[in-house]
Design a protein around this motif. Structure first.
Motif, short mmCIF file in Angstrom:
data_model
loop_
_atom_site.label_atom_id
_atom_site.label_comp_id
_atom_site.label_asym_id
_atom_site.label_seq_id
_atom_site.Cartn_x
_atom_site.Cartn_y
_atom_site.Cartn_z
N SER A 37 -17.91 19.98 -22.21
CA SER A 37 -16.89 21.08 -22.33
C SER A 37 -16.93 22.13 -21.27
CB SER A 37 -16.97 21.95 -23.72
OG SER A 37 -17.88 23.00 -23.60
N MET A 38 -15.83 22.88 -20.66
CA MET A 38 -15.93 23.59 -19.82
C MET A 38 -16.87 24.83 -20.23
SD MET A 38 -12.30 24.57 -18.31
CE MET A 38 -12.86 25.98 -17.47
N GLU A 39 -17.10 24.93 -21.58
CA GLU A 39 -18.00 26.17 -21.94
C GLU A 39 -19.56 25.62 -21.89
OE1 GLU A 39 -15.45 24.86 -24.10
OE2 GLU A 39 -13.87 26.33 -23.27
N GLY A 40 -19.66 24.44 -21.30
CA GLY A 40 -21.07 24.23 -21.15
C GLY A 40 -21.81 23.36 -22.52
N GLU A 41 -20.96 22.96 -23.17
CA GLU A 41 -21.46 22.26 -24.49
C GLU A 41 -21.42 20.66 -24.40
OE1 GLU A 41 -21.25 25.31 -27.90
OE2 GLU A 41 -19.39 24.29 -27.65
N THR A 42 -22.15 20.09 -25.14
CA THR A 42 -21.88 18.64 -25.30
C THR A 42 -21.86 18.15 -26.59
OG1 THR A 42 -23.29 18.17 -23.03
CG2 THR A 42 -22.90 16.33 -24.57
N ILE A 43 -20.75 17.13 -26.83
CA ILE A 43 -20.95 16.71 -28.36
C ILE A 43 -20.99 15.16 -28.05
CG2 ILE A 43 -19.13 16.13 -30.16
CD1 ILE A 43 -18.01 18.71 -29.88
#
Lengths: 386, 81
Positions: free
Chosen positions: A234-240
């Motif tokens: 994500s642009m927010e720096g998270e990974t799923i």
């Protein structure tokens, strides 16, 4: 010289506006005083809400397709070719076989998935935004024996804003019925701080998802997808991480409206939200998914808009002032399980007040899927409540 | 998008756009900007005041505040990473 109404696009909005006008103008059409022409490169009309239901075996290909010619009134001319350029200033639409003039133009050119906006998206997973992809997904869901099933929205706006929510609910219901729910973790991923655009509906959806043990991941704006590692970033720096990803692609407008210089931001046609005229033109209308007006990109919006535009073109052809304004009306079902649904009815001024999920709404949705062909698309229910 | 030379702020006029339009336009602008850039989004949708600070906090950017104008808000954000 007959007055000419030209409809570009034979999807839901274009077909309904042509048929609605054809019923009102039957005598003039027979007498050659008016011509209505629908232009579309495809000979087939697809009922796109089927895309969500095909993966779960609730609808089938044969229920989702008809020939466009068979849906249109006999008095409507159907040209199976695409518009290559639209010149609003000179009232001309170009096709491969020549130029078509018009007195009134209806742009019903729709929306299309644009996978190019997110790196890795097209190869990463599955979606239900084309008929073929819906069938690929059906196979994948059937093979999936357990793991993390992630349904994510990769860009707003997109066709049918409730569909990703419904997909999560249907997946929960589908695997519960198969006795596999404990092996399947269902995740819903959305870019906003709530699981739907409209606040009160979002609260209901959050409560239902919590109750069904569907994980809700918010403020996750997909920047890229890694098909090898099976990760959404994500642009927010998270990974799923996912085992099976069902991704709603970003959408854009039709290539012809972009190339013709008509489209504004995102590829959408700048349209007056009440009159549905293309901004700056009194002889060109835009309806359905193609517009930039702040309503859902959904068939019901196209249906209500088509009734307004058909009425106002009829008024103009008969020497009257346009008599209707579009009030932003949209009607959407939300299927909440295999066997239950609720319904959203709203407009520019009134947010939806959905009833608790129930079997009657689900039943009506399945009946409506069949009614679409015999009543809605044929323009026989012109704008109830418009 | 235009650039205000005095404050070196990128301005996005999203007035008339409804939820989630302004937030989506801000996200797009942040994506296209350099670290340190300030983006000012003009929004007439009251939901922006609620949604934009939530997003900037989660995304690790700096929420610089809201200036209320007649019929719209000017919401400023600095890209931090």
């Amino acid at each position: 010289m007959p007055k000419k109404v030209l409809v570009v696009g034979g999807g839901t909005g274009g077909t309904i506006v042509a048929n609605n006008l054809a019923h009102r103008l039957h005598d003039k059409l027979v007498a050659g005083e008016v011509e209505i022409t629908v232009l579309d490169p495809s000979p087939l009309h697809v009922y796109q809400p089927a895309y969500l239901l095909i993966p779960f075996g609730i609808m089938h290909r044969s229920e989702a397709i008809r020939s466009e010619r068979s849906l249109l009134a006999e008095t409507v001319r159907f040209r199976q070719e695409g518009a290559t350029k639209i010149d609003l200033k000179n009232r001309t639409v170009q096709t491969a076989s020549g130029n078509l003039g018009y007195d009134f133009l209806v742009l019903a050119t729709g929306a299309r998935p644009d996978y190019s906006q997110v790196p890795g998206l097209e190869k990463a997973g599955y979606d239900f935004y084309t008929l073929d992809n819906a069938y690929r997904l059906r196979e994948a869901l059937g093979r999936f024996g357990g793991g993390r099933l992630v349904t994510a929205v990769a860009g707003i706006p997109f066709k049918c804003p409730t569909a990703p929510i419904e997909f999560a609910f249907l997946a929960d219901s589908y695997y519960s019925r198969l006795g596999l729910r404990e092996k399947v973790q269902v995740d819903y991923v959305y870019p906003l701080p709530r699981p739907f655009t409209i606040q009160n509906v979002a609260e209901d959806v959050q409560t239902m998802m919590d109750g069904r043990k569907i994980n809700v991941n918010l403020l996750f704006n997909i920047e890229s997808v890694d098909p090898e590692k099976k990760e959404l970033k994500s642009m927010e720096g998270e990974t799923i991480k996912y085992d099976l990803a069902v991704l709603t692609p970003p959408h854009t407008g039709a290539e012809v409206v972009i190339k013709s210089g008509i489209a504004g931001k995102g590829g959408w046609i700048p349209t007056d939200r009440y009159s549905l005229r293309v901004n700056g033109y009194d002889d060109a209308y835009a309806i359905g998914d193609a517009t930039d007006i702040p309503v859902s990109k959904a068939g019901s919006a196209a249906d209500f808009e088509a009734a307004v535009v058909a009425t106002n073109i009829w008024d103009s052809l008969n020497g009257f002032a346009p008599s209707l304004r579009y009030d932003g009306k949209v009607m959407c079902f939300i299927i909440t399980s295999i066997g239950e649904a609720t319904i959203l009815l709203f407009d520019y001024e009134h947010p939806p007040k959905p009833p608790p999920s129930n079997f009657a709404c689900y039943w009506y949705k399945l009946v409506y899927n069949r009614m679409y062909w015999s009543i809605t698309a044929k323009g026989l229910l012109p704008g109830v409540g418009v | 998008m235009s650039e205000n030379q005095q404050e070196k702020v990128k301005v996005i006029d999203a007035r008339g756009s409804f939820c989630p339009g302004p937030l989506m336009e801000l996200i797009r602008a942040v994506k296209e900007s350099a670290v340190g850039d300030v983006i000012e989004i003009w929004s007439s949708d009251t939901g922006s005041q609620r949604d934009i600070p939530k997003w900037t906090e989660k995304a690790g950017h700096e929420f610089l505040g809201v200036i209320h104008e007649e019929g719209y808000d000017r919401i400023k954000v600095r890209k931090k990473r």
